[in-house]
Scaffold this motif. Structure first.
Motif, PDB file in Angstrom:
ATOM      1  N   THR A 162       2.467  17.556  -5.604  1.00 15.18           N
ATOM      2  CA  THR A 162       3.040  16.395  -6.293  1.00 15.18           C
ATOM      3  C   THR A 162       2.258  15.130  -5.931  1.00 15.18           C
ATOM      4  OG1 THR A 162       5.258  17.377  -6.317  1.00 15.18           O
ATOM      5  CG2 THR A 162       5.108  14.982  -6.581  1.00 15.18           C
ATOM      6  N   GLY A 163       1.984  14.965  -4.643  1.00 11.96           N
ATOM      7  CA  GLY A 163       1.225  13.806  -4.201  1.00 11.96           C
ATOM      8  C   GLY A 163      -0.176  13.774  -4.789  1.00 11.96           C
ATOM      9  N   PHE A 164      -0.807  14.934  -4.866  1.00 11.25           N
ATOM     10  CA  PHE A 164      -2.157  15.008  -5.430  1.00 11.25           C
ATOM     11  C   PHE A 164      -2.156  14.570  -6.893  1.00 11.25           C
ATOM     12  CE2 PHE A 164      -5.757  17.147  -7.434  1.00 11.25           C
ATOM     13  CZ  PHE A 164      -6.785  16.874  -6.541  1.00 11.25           C
ATOM     14  N   HIS A 165      -1.160  15.000  -7.650  1.00 12.68           N
ATOM     15  CA  HIS A 165      -1.098  14.652  -9.078  1.00 12.68           C
ATOM     16  C   HIS A 165      -0.778  13.168  -9.296  1.00 12.68           C
ATOM     17  CE1 HIS A 165      -1.780  18.652 -10.504  1.00 12.68           C
ATOM     18  NE2 HIS A 165      -0.725  19.144  -9.895  1.00 12.68           N
ATOM     19  N   LEU A 166      -0.059  12.557  -8.346  1.00 16.20           N
ATOM     20  CA  LEU A 166       0.296  11.148  -8.483  1.00 16.20           C
ATOM     21  C   LEU A 166      -0.775  10.218  -7.911  1.00 16.20           C
ATOM     22  CD1 LEU A 166       4.089  11.287  -7.501  1.00 16.20           C
ATOM     23  CD2 LEU A 166       3.131  10.991  -9.797  1.00 16.20           C
ATOM     24  N   ALA A 167      -1.692  10.766  -7.147  1.00 16.45           N
ATOM     25  CA  ALA A 167      -2.701   9.956  -6.479  1.00 16.45           C
ATOM     26  C   ALA A 167      -3.619   9.261  -7.481  1.00 16.45           C
ATOM     27  CB  ALA A 167      -3.512  10.827  -5.529  1.00 16.45           C
ATOM     28  N   LYS A 168      -4.038   8.061  -7.147  1.00 14.32           N
ATOM     29  CA  LYS A 168      -4.954   7.299  -7.983  1.00 14.32           C
ATOM     30  C   LYS A 168      -6.321   7.120  -7.340  1.00 14.32           C
ATOM     31  CE  LYS A 168      -1.165   4.695 -10.115  1.00 14.32           C
ATOM     32  NZ  LYS A 168      -0.568   3.345 -10.307  1.00 14.32           N
ATOM     33  N   GLY A 169      -6.449   7.487  -6.089  1.00 16.31           N
ATOM     34  CA  GLY A 169      -7.702   7.298  -5.376  1.00 16.31           C
ATOM     35  C   GLY A 169      -8.797   8.236  -5.841  1.00 16.31           C
ATOM     36  N   GLU A 170     -10.025   7.865  -5.553  1.00 18.34           N
ATOM     37  CA  GLU A 170     -11.154   8.749  -5.866  1.00 18.34           C
ATOM     38  C   GLU A 170     -11.119   9.993  -4.974  1.00 18.34           C
ATOM     39  OE1 GLU A 170     -15.068   6.961  -6.356  1.00 18.34           O
ATOM     40  OE2 GLU A 170     -14.101   4.989  -6.347  1.00 18.34           O
ATOM     41  N   TYR A 171     -10.596   9.829  -3.759  1.00 17.82           N
ATOM     42  CA  TYR A 171     -10.481  10.934  -2.812  1.00 17.82           C
ATOM     43  C   TYR A 171      -9.056  10.989  -2.286  1.00 17.82           C
ATOM     44  CZ  TYR A 171     -15.539  11.414  -2.861  1.00 17.82           C
ATOM     45  OH  TYR A 171     -16.831  11.627  -3.262  1.00 17.82           O
ATOM     46  N   VAL A 172      -8.569  12.204  -2.081  1.00 17.67           N
ATOM     47  CA  VAL A 172      -7.214  12.417  -1.583  1.00 17.67           C
ATOM     48  C   VAL A 172      -7.289  12.998  -0.183  1.00 17.67           C
ATOM     49  CG1 VAL A 172      -5.034  13.650  -1.919  1.00 17.67           C
ATOM     50  CG2 VAL A 172      -6.298  12.769  -3.902  1.00 17.67           C
ATOM     51  N   LYS A 204       0.800  -1.216   0.000  1.00 18.47           N
ATOM     52  CA  LYS A 204       0.000   0.000   0.000  1.00 18.47           C
ATOM     53  C   LYS A 204       0.840   1.277   0.000  1.00 18.47           C
ATOM     54  CE  LYS A 204      -4.086  -1.817   2.467  1.00 18.47           C
ATOM     55  NZ  LYS A 204      -5.081  -1.543   1.417  1.00 18.47           N
ATOM     56  N   ILE A 205       2.139   1.153   0.208  1.00 19.35           N
ATOM     57  CA  ILE A 205       2.996   2.327   0.415  1.00 19.35           C
ATOM     58  C   ILE A 205       3.847   2.601  -0.817  1.00 19.35           C
ATOM     59  CG2 ILE A 205       4.886   3.285   1.789  1.00 19.35           C
ATOM     60  CD1 ILE A 205       3.831   1.684   4.157  1.00 19.35           C
ATOM     61  N   TYR A 206       3.820   3.855  -1.260  1.00 12.33           N
ATOM     62  CA  TYR A 206       4.644   4.317  -2.383  1.00 12.33           C
ATOM     63  C   TYR A 206       5.520   5.469  -1.886  1.00 12.33           C
ATOM     64  CZ  TYR A 206       1.247   1.657  -5.055  1.00 12.33           C
ATOM     65  OH  TYR A 206       0.437   0.648  -5.528  1.00 12.33           O
ATOM     66  N   TYR A 207       6.814   5.265  -1.979  1.00  6.38           N
ATOM     67  CA  TYR A 207       7.771   6.283  -1.528  1.00  6.38           C
ATOM     68  C   TYR A 207       8.293   7.033  -2.747  1.00  6.38           C
ATOM     69  CZ  TYR A 207      12.104   8.296   0.289  1.00  6.38           C
ATOM     70  OH  TYR A 207      13.126   9.155   0.611  1.00  6.38           O
ATOM     71  N   ILE A 208       8.098   8.345  -2.765  1.00  8.24           N
ATOM     72  CA  ILE A 208       8.542   9.186  -3.888  1.00  8.24           C
ATOM     73  C   ILE A 208       9.508  10.235  -3.350  1.00  8.24           C
ATOM     74  CG2 ILE A 208       7.847  10.819  -5.683  1.00  8.24           C
ATOM     75  CD1 ILE A 208       5.196   8.561  -4.296  1.00  8.24           C
ATOM     76  N   ARG A 209      10.713  10.185  -3.811  1.00  8.52           N
ATOM     77  CA  ARG A 209      11.711  11.172  -3.385  1.00  8.52           C
ATOM     78  C   ARG A 209      11.862  12.234  -4.464  1.00  8.52           C
ATOM     79  NH1 ARG A 209      15.766  11.787   0.325  1.00  8.52           N
ATOM     80  NH2 ARG A 209      17.551  13.047  -0.359  1.00  8.52           N
ATOM     81  N   LYS A 210      11.913  13.502  -4.058  1.00  5.79           N
ATOM     82  CA  LYS A 210      12.062  14.614  -4.980  1.00  5.79           C
ATOM     83  C   LYS A 210      13.007  15.636  -4.390  1.00  5.79           C
ATOM     84  CE  LYS A 210       8.718  17.713  -5.028  1.00  5.79           C
ATOM     85  NZ  LYS A 210       9.446  18.744  -4.264  1.00  5.79           N
TER      86      LYS A 210
END
Length: 296
Positions: free
Chosen positions: A75-85, A58-64
């Motif tokens: 950045t997280g909002f744009h990468l999100a796949k859920g119906e709700y953030v 369930k965990i995605y680690y994104i380093r920037k």
């Protein structure tokens, strides 16, 4: 596609982030993903997350690169796949029923784009509520926020909505206030009368730096005024409570002259009220003397 995406921006919070992530994994609603947006940490955040959660599906680690938390959240909002953030901070805790509570409200009001639960504040093991506790459950708009950022960043947002305003990239203090103000001008948020979050109060939170907090609040107030047209009384309330905020932080830091300047600007907009009188007395007495009396 998960129902919820939990976006957690972080920067040098290796010593705090593990309980935060564990509190999300402990949710009794299972349909979610966690996006950890590491904003260029220089500590061992990456190693800690890899060691403790490296193989969790369930965990995605994104380093920037480091661009501060507003851009990290976007950045997280744009990468999100859920119906709700769900925007969440890397030093706070979700109560186990949080996502279930949100889901039940979403099912009841699917036309609504923004949701929030109430929250409690933990300081040195002591848990207390804040002013949000007295609000009735229901729909609110930007007027709820004229006094300040009562909601913080702990909001749930439908991912695909028209006229969505992202976090302002040029702000990393009071950015939550700006975000909520701009979005709730065109939308309403449904506030659920149930505590779902514990904010962990510690001396490294951004608001612990009083002068930085004052500077950020004044800049945010000006930015909001430029972006939104308010009725005269709304503008007075927005301005008056911003100066009240600044006077309070000046008092906390022991800067009496600065506190009095902000206090006079407060009453110019809000008038004489019980709260402004009490603050004036505190400023005159001084925080050090008040603390001495309390310790006796």
């Amino acid at each position: 596609m998960p129902f919820f995406s939990i976006v957690i921006p972080t920067y040098n919070r290796a010593h705090l982030i593990v309980p935060t992530i564990q509190s999300v994994l402990a949710q009794d609603f299972p349909d979610f993903e966690i996006l950890i947006i590491d904003d260029g940490s220089t500590d061992d955040t990456e190693e800690v997350i890899e060691t403790v959660f490296g193989h969790h599906e369930k965990i995605y680690y994104i380093r920037k690169k480091n661009e501060e938390r507003s851009i990290a959240r976007n950045t997280g909002f744009h990468l999100a796949k859920g119906e709700y953030v769900v925007f969440f901070d890397s030093d706070d805790l979700l109560l186990p029923h949080y996502l279930t509570t949100l889901y039940e409200a979403i099912e009841k009001y699917p036309e609504c784009n923004f949701f929030a639960t109430k929250y409690q504040i933990a300081t040195d093991g002591e848990v207390a509520m804040n002013e949000i506790k007295d609000l009735a459950e229901g729909f609110y708009d930007y007027r709820l926020l004229l006094k300040g950022s009562i909601l913080g960043t702990m909001v749930c947002v439908k991912r695909q909505i028209p006229n969505f305003c992202p976090f302002p990239p040029e702000f990393n203090m009071c950015e939550d206030w700006i975000f909520n103000m701009l979005n709730l001008r065109e939308n309403k948020i449904y506030l659920i009368d149930k505590v779902g979050i514990t904010i962990v109060n510690h001396n490294t939170r951004s608001m612990a730096n009083n002068q930085k907090a004052i500077e950020g609040r004044l800049k945010a107030m000006q930015f909001i005024k430029e972006k939104i047209s308010f009725l005269p009384q709304e503008a007075k309330e927005l301005t008056g409570y911003s100066y009240y905020f600044c006077a309070t932080h000046s008092y906390i830091e022991g800067k009496r002259k600065q506190a009095l300047i902000f206090w006079f600007k407060t009453i110019k907009n809000l008038g004489i009220q019980t709260s402004t009188i009490l603050l004036f007395i505190k400023i005159l007495i001084g925080k050090k003397l008040i603390n001495k009396v309390r310790k006796r």
